[in-house]
Design a protein around this motif. Structure first.
Motif, PDB file in Angstrom:
ATOM      1  N   ALA A  71       0.822  -1.210   0.000  1.00  0.00           N
ATOM      2  CA  ALA A  71       0.000   0.000   0.000  1.00  0.00           C
ATOM      3  C   ALA A  71       0.857   1.262   0.000  1.00  0.00           C
ATOM      4  N   ALA A  72       2.087   1.146   0.428  1.00  0.00           N
ATOM      5  CA  ALA A  72       2.976   2.313   0.507  1.00  0.00           C
ATOM      6  C   ALA A  72       3.692   2.592  -0.807  1.00  0.00           C
ATOM      7  N   VAL A  73       3.737   1.624  -1.683  1.00  0.00           N
ATOM      8  CA  VAL A  73       4.575   1.712  -2.876  1.00  0.00           C
ATOM      9  C   VAL A  73       4.195   2.884  -3.780  1.00  0.00           C
ATOM     10  N   THR A  74       2.927   3.098  -4.032  1.00  0.00           N
ATOM     11  CA  THR A  74       2.503   4.165  -4.944  1.00  0.00           C
ATOM     12  C   THR A  74       2.956   5.535  -4.446  1.00  0.00           C
ATOM     13  N   GLY A  75       2.763   5.803  -3.167  1.00  0.00           N
ATOM     14  CA  GLY A  75       3.181   7.090  -2.607  1.00  0.00           C
ATOM     15  C   GLY A  75       4.688   7.266  -2.638  1.00  0.00           C
ATOM     16  N   LEU A  76       5.410   6.211  -2.318  1.00  0.00           N
ATOM     17  CA  LEU A  76       6.869   6.287  -2.333  1.00  0.00           C
ATOM     18  C   LEU A  76       7.395   6.466  -3.758  1.00  0.00           C
ATOM     19  N   GLN A  77       6.771   5.793  -4.712  1.00  0.00           N
ATOM     20  CA  GLN A  77       7.179   5.959  -6.111  1.00  0.00           C
ATOM     21  C   GLN A  77       6.910   7.378  -6.596  1.00  0.00           C
ATOM     22  N   ALA A  78       5.798   7.958  -6.174  1.00  0.00           N
ATOM     23  CA  ALA A  78       5.489   9.341  -6.554  1.00  0.00           C
ATOM     24  C   ALA A  78       6.535  10.296  -5.990  1.00  0.00           C
ATOM     25  N   ASN A  79       6.901  10.103  -4.727  1.00  0.00           N
ATOM     26  CA  ASN A  79       7.926  10.953  -4.107  1.00  0.00           C
ATOM     27  C   ASN A  79       9.258  10.791  -4.835  1.00  0.00           C
ATOM     28  N   LEU A  80       9.622   9.548  -5.139  1.00  0.00           N
ATOM     29  CA  LEU A  80      10.866   9.283  -5.849  1.00  0.00           C
ATOM     30  C   LEU A  80      10.877   9.974  -7.207  1.00  0.00           C
ATOM     31  N   ALA A  81       9.795   9.876  -7.941  1.00  0.00           N
ATOM     32  CA  ALA A  81       9.721  10.486  -9.271  1.00  0.00           C
ATOM     33  C   ALA A  81       9.901  12.000  -9.190  1.00  0.00           C
TER      34      ALA A  81
END
Length: 170
Positions: free
Chosen positions: A128-138
């Motif tokens: 569930a955390a992956v989408t938010g973390l990927q957005a921050n990374l991008a």
């Protein structure tokens, strides 16, 4: 490694990232207030400040989903050190360049933190955390890329302003 141990590492990493983003704000906001001759930098910095606010919200949502709180002490400590770092460049005649170098390094530091958090999230089953973390990374990678792509133009403008006898003030 036990699942609860991975969770603990993940929570610590999320709290560190939250504090890191607060530190980023304490670095960028004073820079933005001082920019006079570089409107393209001011525009990008202003946009990234808003992105950083969103990154903080995403991190808080992930922590909330884990029934965890952010670390107020870490937030305060890193915000203070960020403010001191930003203040340190204000006395330099090439403040705009020093800020660009520091921002480039910090954006890459943030990107590395998010890459690591993504590995931990996957290892711990925190999908569930992956989408938010990927957005921050991008967003961090995009900002680092923008700085990299604009560093030559920024330096050239700095030199041109100095040559024209202007202060080249940030």
């Amino acid at each position: 490694m036990a699942e609860n141990e991975i969770r603990d590492i993940f929570v610590i990493g999320l709290r560190n990232a939250h504090a890191m983003e607060n530190q980023a704000l304490s670095i960028m906001k004073p820079q933005l207030k001082r920019i006079e001759n570089y409107p393209e930098v001011a525009e990008k910095l202003d946009r990234h400040i808003r992105e950083t606010d969103g990154q903080i919200v995403r991190l808080e949502e992930i922590l909330d989903g884990l029934n965890e709180d952010k670390s107020t002490l870490k937030d305060l400590a890193l915000s203070f050190t960020g403010s001191m770092a930003a203040l340190g460049h204000t006395v330099a005649g090439d403040e705009i360049l020093k800020n660009a170098f520091a921002n480039y390094a910090f954006e890459n530091f943030e990107a590395a933190a998010y890459k690591s958090l993504l590995v931990i999230a996957e290892a711990g089953g925190h999908g569930a955390a992956v989408t938010g973390l990927q957005a921050n990374l991008a967003e961090e990678l995009a900002m680092a890329e923008w700085i990299n792509d604009n560093l030559v133009a920024l330096t050239t403008k700095f030199l041109s302003l100095r040559e024209a006898g202007e202060t080249a003030k940030v």
